[in-house]
Write a protein that holds these residues in place. Sequence first.
Motif, PDB file in Angstrom:
ATOM      1  N   VAL A 239       0.848  -1.204   0.000  1.00 48.10           N
ATOM      2  CA  VAL A 239       0.000   0.000   0.000  1.00 48.10           C
ATOM      3  C   VAL A 239       0.879   1.248   0.000  1.00 48.10           C
ATOM      4  CG1 VAL A 239      -2.008   1.105   1.054  1.00 48.10           C
ATOM      5  CG2 VAL A 239      -1.405  -1.235   1.727  1.00 48.10           C
ATOM      6  N   GLN A 240       0.730   2.071  -1.006  1.00 52.64           N
ATOM      7  CA  GLN A 240       1.379   3.393  -0.991  1.00 52.64           C
ATOM      8  C   GLN A 240       0.459   4.293  -0.173  1.00 52.64           C
ATOM      9  OE1 GLN A 240       4.430   4.258  -2.250  1.00 52.64           O
ATOM     10  NE2 GLN A 240       4.716   2.091  -2.723  1.00 52.64           N
TER      11      GLN A 240
ATOM     12  N   THR B 255       9.199   7.301  -5.118  1.00 50.35           N
ATOM     13  CA  THR B 255       9.012   8.031  -6.386  1.00 50.35           C
ATOM     14  C   THR B 255      10.127   7.697  -7.374  1.00 50.35           C
ATOM     15  OG1 THR B 255      10.227   9.981  -5.589  1.00 50.35           O
ATOM     16  CG2 THR B 255       7.831   9.968  -5.252  1.00 50.35           C
ATOM     17  N   PHE B 256      11.183   7.055  -6.895  1.00 47.83           N
ATOM     18  CA  PHE B 256      12.276   6.627  -7.769  1.00 47.83           C
ATOM     19  C   PHE B 256      12.013   5.203  -8.279  1.00 47.83           C
ATOM     20  CE2 PHE B 256      16.365   4.587  -8.534  1.00 47.83           C
ATOM     21  CZ  PHE B 256      17.030   5.533  -9.303  1.00 47.83           C
ATOM     22  N   PHE B 257      11.744   4.294  -7.345  1.00 52.04           N
ATOM     23  CA  PHE B 257      11.625   2.887  -7.736  1.00 52.04           C
ATOM     24  C   PHE B 257      10.313   2.573  -8.447  1.00 52.04           C
ATOM     25  CE2 PHE B 257      14.770   2.499  -4.241  1.00 52.04           C
ATOM     26  CZ  PHE B 257      15.800   1.979  -5.008  1.00 52.04           C
ATOM     27  N   LEU B 258       9.205   3.148  -7.950  1.00 44.42           N
ATOM     28  CA  LEU B 258       7.911   2.747  -8.516  1.00 44.42           C
ATOM     29  C   LEU B 258       7.814   2.962 -10.022  1.00 44.42           C
ATOM     30  CD1 LEU B 258       5.120   3.690  -5.957  1.00 44.42           C
ATOM     31  CD2 LEU B 258       5.636   1.423  -6.878  1.00 44.42           C
ATOM     32  N   PRO B 259       8.101   4.182 -10.541  1.00 44.20           N
ATOM     33  CA  PRO B 259       7.989   4.328 -11.998  1.00 44.20           C
ATOM     34  C   PRO B 259       8.939   3.424 -12.767  1.00 44.20           C
ATOM     35  CG  PRO B 259       8.766   6.382 -10.976  1.00 44.20           C
ATOM     36  CD  PRO B 259       8.440   5.423  -9.866  1.00 44.20           C
ATOM     37  N   ARG B 260      10.097   3.148 -12.173  1.00 41.07           N
ATOM     38  CA  ARG B 260      11.054   2.273 -12.856  1.00 41.07           C
ATOM     39  C   ARG B 260      10.597   0.829 -12.839  1.00 41.07           C
ATOM     40  NH1 ARG B 260      13.635   6.764 -11.378  1.00 41.07           N
ATOM     41  NH2 ARG B 260      15.451   7.435 -12.594  1.00 41.07           N
ATOM     42  N   LEU B 261       9.895   0.425 -11.804  1.00 35.68           N
ATOM     43  CA  LEU B 261       9.459  -0.970 -11.696  1.00 35.68           C
ATOM     44  C   LEU B 261       8.164  -1.221 -12.460  1.00 35.68           C
ATOM     45  CD1 LEU B 261      10.165  -1.541  -7.882  1.00 35.68           C
ATOM     46  CD2 LEU B 261      11.348  -2.670  -9.772  1.00 35.68           C
ATOM     47  N   VAL B 262       7.216  -0.303 -12.343  1.00 37.16           N
ATOM     48  CA  VAL B 262       5.877  -0.595 -12.878  1.00 37.16           C
ATOM     49  C   VAL B 262       5.465   0.368 -13.985  1.00 37.16           C
ATOM     50  CG1 VAL B 262       5.157  -1.558 -10.662  1.00 37.16           C
ATOM     51  CG2 VAL B 262       4.583   0.811 -11.174  1.00 37.16           C
ATOM     52  N   GLY B 263       6.292   1.364 -14.300  1.00 34.69           N
ATOM     53  CA  GLY B 263       5.930   2.362 -15.305  1.00 34.69           C
ATOM     54  C   GLY B 263       5.223   3.553 -14.656  1.00 34.69           C
TER      55      GLY B 263
ATOM     56  N   ALA C 270       0.376   5.612  -6.289  1.00 33.19           N
ATOM     57  CA  ALA C 270       0.733   6.681  -5.345  1.00 33.19           C
ATOM     58  C   ALA C 270      -0.438   7.614  -5.068  1.00 33.19           C
ATOM     59  CB  ALA C 270       1.922   7.475  -5.887  1.00 33.19           C
ATOM     60  N   MET C 271      -1.323   7.822  -6.045  1.00 29.49           N
ATOM     61  CA  MET C 271      -2.418   8.787  -5.856  1.00 29.49           C
ATOM     62  C   MET C 271      -3.691   8.144  -5.329  1.00 29.49           C
ATOM     63  SD  MET C 271      -2.128  11.381  -9.047  1.00 29.49           S
ATOM     64  CE  MET C 271      -0.653  12.307  -9.385  1.00 29.49           C
TER      65      MET C 271
ATOM     66  N   GLY D  29       5.430  -6.409 -12.042  1.00 28.44           N
ATOM     67  CA  GLY D  29       6.900  -6.324 -12.079  1.00 28.44           C
ATOM     68  C   GLY D  29       7.490  -5.611 -10.882  1.00 28.44           C
ATOM     69  N   MET D  30       6.670  -5.454  -9.836  1.00 34.01           N
ATOM     70  CA  MET D  30       7.129  -4.725  -8.647  1.00 34.01           C
ATOM     71  C   MET D  30       8.039  -5.593  -7.784  1.00 34.01           C
ATOM     72  SD  MET D  30       4.706  -2.972  -5.782  1.00 34.01           S
ATOM     73  CE  MET D  30       3.397  -2.392  -6.791  1.00 34.01           C
ATOM     74  N   ILE D  31       7.788  -6.896  -7.813  1.00 31.16           N
ATOM     75  CA  ILE D  31       8.548  -7.820  -6.948  1.00 31.16           C
ATOM     76  C   ILE D  31       8.996  -9.030  -7.770  1.00 31.16           C
ATOM     77  CG2 ILE D  31       7.359  -7.064  -4.866  1.00 31.16           C
ATOM     78  CD1 ILE D  31       5.647  -9.598  -5.014  1.00 31.16           C
TER      79      ILE D  31
END
Length: 262
Positions: free
Chosen positions: A133-134, A148-156, A164-165, A179-181
Amino acid sequence: MKYRFIDYELSEGVATITLNRPDVLNSVNADMGREVQDALTHAAASAEVRCVLLTGKGRGFCAGQDLAEAAGPGAEDFDLGDAVARTYNPIVRQITSMEKPVVCAVNGVAAGAGANIALACDLVIAADTATFVQAFCRIGLVPDSGGTFFLPRLVGLARAKALAMLGDKIAAAQALEMGMIYRVVPADALEDEATNLARQLATQPTRGLGLIKQALHRSLANDLDAQLEVEREAQAAAGRTHDYAEGVRAFLEKRKPNFKGD
Ligand code: T3D
């Protein structure tokens, strides 16, 4: 340092750090934050430690910042940026800069900073009952701990924005599908599976794995040309390790290598 809110155990080259405030889903108070940093410092420096395993006790992995502490006396004058600088940024920097693999076994809910500390680890294995949960947006905050660094890189970017929102609770299977884990296993097998994974990593060429980790991280900010240079430097360093010599020798002698981590 004597630990009150975490457990630290070393076995077969694996340092297991267990967050231990199960009544509050292992949410992070200031003391726990200091203890985790101390344990990571120790694990990073010890040649005996060739892999770190981070997990939580009880039904949660980590529910992020202890909100009772955050709302305690003096909270109105409290700068949350200071808390981030003091607790979460150092932990994420320690995990990502450590020159050995860090496995995270997500045993239950991972919320707020707890979710993003998990995502900062190298291999994330989760129980099928775990959730992510974000939670930040639910209380008017912004993802920290590298979210904010890892999430866009992992899931787009599209999915990162939604996570996040909206602050929705994501099941482990969905996190895997995004693709998060790395892996999801039945809850009752998590401890064994994560320990086996960490022990396997602890028998590998530790210095080489550290160089792989560093090179992959550097790729996130590099163009191809710069990254080719990173690879050249990393290969030069890997080629000077005893484990490389042992790996080649073992291959030619048709036997299993015995890597020592140096
Ligand atoms: O503030 C700063 O220093 C800046 C840094 C911020 C970094 C952050 O992490 S901000 C985000 C903080 N975390 C959250 O907002 C998550 C809060 N927790 C929840 O939303 C839910 O607890 C969960 C979704 C994680 C799990 O829900 P559920 O229904 O499975 O469990 P629960 O009943 O809500 O929680 C169980 C107990 O843990 C409960 O205590 P009780 O009622 O049994 O006495 C609950 O209050 C406690 N708990 C859960 N999370 C926290 C917590 N106590 C303090 N802080 C928490 N974060």
